[in-house]
Design an enzyme around this catalytic site. Structure first.
Site, PDB file in Angstrom:
ATOM      1  N   SER A  27      25.769 108.396  14.629  1.00 21.68           N
ATOM      2  CA  SER A  27      24.912 110.032  14.985  1.00 21.68           C
ATOM      3  C   SER A  27      25.839 110.802  15.569  1.00 21.68           C
ATOM      4  CB  SER A  27      23.839 109.206  15.526  1.00 21.68           C
ATOM      5  OG  SER A  27      23.335 110.224  15.964  1.00 21.68           O
ATOM      6  N   SER A  66      18.404 103.496  30.581  1.00 24.64           N
ATOM      7  CA  SER A  66      18.731 104.056  28.900  1.00 24.64           C
ATOM      8  C   SER A  66      18.440 103.147  27.723  1.00 24.64           C
ATOM      9  CB  SER A  66      19.905 104.689  28.888  1.00 24.64           C
ATOM     10  OG  SER A  66      21.216 104.983  27.616  1.00 24.64           O
ATOM     11  N   GLY A  67      18.410 103.084  26.500  1.00 26.67           N
ATOM     12  CA  GLY A  67      18.925 102.068  25.478  1.00 26.67           C
ATOM     13  C   GLY A  67      20.417 102.375  24.891  1.00 26.67           C
ATOM     14  N   ASP A 116      22.872 116.563  13.859  1.00 25.35           N
ATOM     15  CA  ASP A 116      23.714 115.766  14.428  1.00 25.35           C
ATOM     16  C   ASP A 116      24.417 115.425  13.766  1.00 25.35           C
ATOM     17  OD1 ASP A 116      21.863 114.028  13.728  1.00 25.35           O
ATOM     18  OD2 ASP A 116      21.769 112.447  15.456  1.00 25.35           O
ATOM     19  N   GLU A 132      10.577 113.845  18.438  1.00 27.10           N
ATOM     20  CA  GLU A 132      11.310 112.930  20.002  1.00 27.10           C
ATOM     21  C   GLU A 132      11.831 114.247  19.964  1.00 27.10           C
ATOM     22  OE1 GLU A 132      12.584 109.159  20.965  1.00 27.10           O
ATOM     23  OE2 GLU A 132      14.610 110.296  19.603  1.00 27.10           O
ATOM     24  N   ALA A 133      11.518 114.895  21.825  1.00 31.54           N
ATOM     25  CA  ALA A 133      12.469 116.632  21.858  1.00 31.54           C
ATOM     26  C   ALA A 133      13.801 116.573  21.540  1.00 31.54           C
ATOM     27  CB  ALA A 133      12.349 116.425  23.860  1.00 31.54           C
ATOM     28  N   ASN A 134      14.496 115.819  21.631  1.00 26.99           N
ATOM     29  CA  ASN A 134      15.475 116.429  21.126  1.00 26.99           C
ATOM     30  C   ASN A 134      16.265 116.465  18.901  1.00 26.99           C
ATOM     31  OD1 ASN A 134      15.233 113.659  19.665  1.00 26.99           O
ATOM     32  ND2 ASN A 134      16.889 112.050  21.431  1.00 26.99           N
ATOM     33  N   ARG A 163      13.589 106.126  33.377  1.00 30.76           N
ATOM     34  CA  ARG A 163      13.825 105.305  31.843  1.00 30.76           C
ATOM     35  C   ARG A 163      15.611 104.194  32.277  1.00 30.76           C
ATOM     36  NH1 ARG A 163      15.353 107.182  27.418  1.00 30.76           N
ATOM     37  NH2 ARG A 163      15.124 104.864  26.610  1.00 30.76           N
TER      38      ARG A 163
HETATM   39  C1  16G Z   1      18.957 107.120  20.118  1.00 31.41           C
HETATM   40  C2  16G Z   1      17.698 106.845  19.370  1.00 31.41           C
HETATM   41  C3  16G Z   1      16.803 108.613  19.901  1.00 31.41           C
HETATM   42  C4  16G Z   1      16.769 108.122  21.285  1.00 31.41           C
HETATM   43  C5  16G Z   1      17.681 107.658  21.819  1.00 31.41           C
HETATM   44  C6  16G Z   1      17.495 107.665  23.586  1.00 31.41           C
HETATM   45  C7  16G Z   1      17.123 105.818  16.677  1.00 31.41           C
HETATM   46  C8  16G Z   1      17.753 106.803  15.982  1.00 31.41           C
HETATM   47  N1  16G Z   1      18.070 106.732  18.125  1.00 31.41           N
HETATM   48  O1  16G Z   1      19.429 107.986  19.737  1.00 31.41           O
HETATM   49  O2  16G Z   1      15.429 108.589  19.099  1.00 31.41           O
HETATM   50  O3  16G Z   1      16.377 109.239  21.470  1.00 31.41           O
HETATM   51  O4  16G Z   1      18.567 106.563  21.629  1.00 31.41           O
HETATM   52  O5  16G Z   1      18.503 108.040  24.164  1.00 31.41           O
HETATM   53  O6  16G Z   1      16.186 106.024  17.325  1.00 31.41           O
HETATM   54  P1  16G Z   1      18.902 106.770  25.579  1.00 31.41           P
HETATM   55  O7  16G Z   1      18.072 105.702  25.514  1.00 31.41           O
HETATM   56  O8  16G Z   1      20.449 106.673  25.661  1.00 31.41           O
HETATM   57  O9  16G Z   1      18.176 107.773  26.334  1.00 31.41           O
HETATM   58 MG    MG Z   2      21.054 110.863  14.341  1.00 27.75          MG
END
Ligand code: 16G
Ligand code: MG
Length: 584
Positions: free
Chosen positions: A100, A538-539, A312, A408-410, A536
């Site tokens: 991405s 990060s994921g 993106d 999402e805002a992004n 939060r």
């Molecule tokens: C990933 C997610 C996106 C989310 C971002 C948050 C998908 C396809 N992509 O890129 O939606 O905004 O993670 O990232 O679900 P973070 O957890 O690092 O803030």
């Molecule tokens: Mg993407």
């Protein structure tokens, strides 16, 4: 070994039509084999894709993502797993190889379910387990999944594969295909596609064409036909100019926009920049750069008022921006897009007389600008739900509405229409007993349903949806932006020893751990006019994110800083202490 092509008719139960599958020599599309043989071959195959010691892979918010140099064994294993998923669902599934918006040296893989949805959450754990199995344990790891889910391994499997433009894509695709071949799976390698195009293709295929023609060209035709029909009544415009500049993030979105262009019959003048001909993928360009840096990519020549669009790296995210007459940068992000779309669809639903039967709602995350939420709820009177970050969470929540707009805002987002909404709208558009204005509104809704990629957020489709609405409303970028004024906000990240020390509830708006953090945030927020803040883990990165908004930029910056200090102190911060914002 080179693959050869074979034509297969009605390969899977319920899948009509003819497809060209690339099948490894020596394998047969119907090959099932004895389970023990297949598992033994899976272990043997791992010799060519050895797993490095000491690395733990996790199937996160958007699949696996890491430095491309270490992903080969993960891709092999995801080939194995994709075949199992296909057997379990008795349908074609897909695997997208992309990282991405991440830098070019990264890559990743995510699996797509038969109707174009993200992989079912329960399988994320199976993916993680398999990715982390030692080479020699692959057979038993597969066996555990097969047993736990009672998968009939003798069933056929079929997987669609695509990748973004990263140079690491072809070898990683090969690793994935090796996994599929070991399982005796058929597959179609579509080469380079946007993520949403692959989601579209798998849904078209499994719905036997009901969602559209399952080819890349079919995708362009479906979108372009709806777009052109929606523009037929365009008339003369005073403010809307059918001219845009697209920042393609030097990625697949740029290539695919060029392929779409001839289908649009000059109805829209599109200039594609950051098209990959010179710059690097996502490097100082693309939706993430523009959103985070709050400025245009360097080198873009932009006249005041000119609408610009940033995709993106895999074209599932889009934001708009423009410079006003004083040259000031203005971002039109996912929140602005969702209010624009919800407003317009809401009007069409009312105009077609379906407002009592169909409920329309918007799904946001905690990152949504507070002004957008207030505007939706107080001015537009549209119900708003909040979901956890990550497309799958928003998507899931949006299913609760007949017409669910989620962003999402992004810039990730789309619209979902329930089956009942589709039926009611279609029958209203053909109902001769209705007056023509109602029928016309319903017809426009059917065209909007065709223009929207309902499988997942799609930069190209969302961009065309926005252009359609702006044209219909005869709005310039400024008119759209003036719907509501964003509150100033700040996003920071803090390094901590263990980000899981931070836990949240209420769609991430409230921290439940570490003890005392939420109380501290509440006290700080209370000091600021229109203050709001949340934290939060990060994921996708090993950090804790801190978001704050307030009446002024200085206050938003200060609130974010003060909350960061609390996170650092209470959640085991490492490295340098957060520094206060400079006041210059
Ligand atoms: C990933 C997610 C996106 C989310 C971002 C948050 C998908 C396809 N992509 O890129 O939606 O905004 O993670 O990232 O679900 P973070 O957890 O690092 O803030
Ligand atoms: Mg993407």
């Amino acid at each position: 070994m080179r693959a050869h092509n074979v034509k297969v008719h009605a390969l899977l139960p319920g899948c009509a039509g003819e497809f060209v599958f690339h099948v490894a020599p020596g394998t047969h599309p119907y090959r099932t084999g004895k389970m023990s043989d297949i598992l033994a071959e899976a272990v043997k195959g791992a010799a060519a894709h050895p797993r490095p010691e000491g690395i733990n892979f996790t199937y996160g918010t958007a699949g696996f993502r890491d430095k491309s140099t270490i992903l080969d064994p993960v891709l092999y294993r995801m080939g194995l797993l994709a075949a199992l998923r296909s057997k379990a669902k008795k349908a074609t599934v897909a695997a997208m190889i992309t990282a991405s918006h991440n830098p070019e040296p990264d890559n990743g893989v995510k699996l797509v379910d038969p109707m174009g949805e993200m992989l079912e959450a329960a399988w994320e754990k199976h993916s993680t387990d398999l990715a982390n199995a030692k080479d020699e344990d692959i057979g038993s790891a597969l066996q555990r999944i097969i047993d736990a889910l009672d998968i009939d391994i003798s069933l056929p499997s079929d997987v669609f594969v695509a990748r973004d433009t990263r140079p690491s894509g072809p070898p990683l695709t090969q690793a994935l295909l090796d996994g599929l071949k070991v399982m005796g799976s058929t597959f179609t390698d579509f080469g380079i596609l946007t993520t949403p195009q692959l989601h579209y293709l798998v849904r078209c295929h499994n719905s036997k064409g009901a969602y559209g023609e399952p080819t890349e060209d079919g995708y362009y035709k479906k979108l372009a036909q709806a777009f052109l029909k929606l523009r037929e009544d365009a008339g003369t415009k005073k403010k809307y100019q059918p001219v845009v500049i697209i920042d393609g993030a030097n990625g697949v979105g740029a290539l695919k926009t060029r392929k779409l262009q001839p289908h649009l019959n000059d109805s829209l003048k599109i200039t594609v920049c950051n098209d990959g001909s010179s710059g690097k993928l996502n490097d100082k360009c693309g939706a993430d750069f523009v959103k985070v840096q709050q400025k245009p990519p360097p080198g873009m020549e932009i006249q005041p008022g000119q609408r610009c669009v940033s995709f993106d790296g895999d074209a599932d995210r889009v934001v708009f921006f423009y410079l006003n007459k004083d040259g000031v940068f203005n971002l039109l992000d996912g929140d602005k897009i969702s209010t624009l779309i919800a407003g317009y669809l809401g009007e069409l639903v009312s105009a077609s007389g379906l407002q009592v039967q169909l409920n329309i709602g918007v799904v946001q995350t905690a990152y949504a600008n507070g002004s957008s939420t207030r505007y939706l709820e107080d001015v537009m009177k549209v119900p708003v739900s909040c979901a956890k970050t990550g497309v799958k969470h928003l998507h899931h929540k949006a299913l609760e509405f007949d017409v669910g707009v989620y962003f999402e805002a992004n810039g990730h987002g789309t619209v979902l229409f329930s089956d009942q909404a589709e039926q009611k709208i279609k029958s209203a558009s053909q109902d001769d007993s209705l007056d023509s204005s109602k029928r016309e509104a319903a017809t426009r809704l059917t065209l909007m349903m065709d223009l929207i990629n309902q499988t997942v957020g799609d930069a190209i489709s969302d961009f065309l949806v926005v252009e359609t609405i702006l044209s219909t409303r005869d709005w310039a970028a400024d008119d759209w932006n003036m719907q509501y004024k964003d509150l100033p906000s700040r996003l920071l990240k803090i390094k901590v020893k263990d980000r899981t020390a931070v836990q949240t509830t209420d769609a991430e708006r409230c921290a439940t751990a570490p003890a005392g953090l939420q109380e501290a945030i509440n006290k700080l927020v209370a000091k600021y006019q229109q203050g709001r803040s949340f934290v939060r883990p990060s994921g996708t990165e090993d950090v804790v994110r801190v978001f704050a908004e307030a009446d002024t930029q200085a206050n938003a910056d200060m609130l974010a800083h003060e909350v960061s200090v609390q996170v650092y102190q209470l959640a085991g911060g490492i490295g340098e202490q957060p520094q206060p914002p400079s006041t210059s």
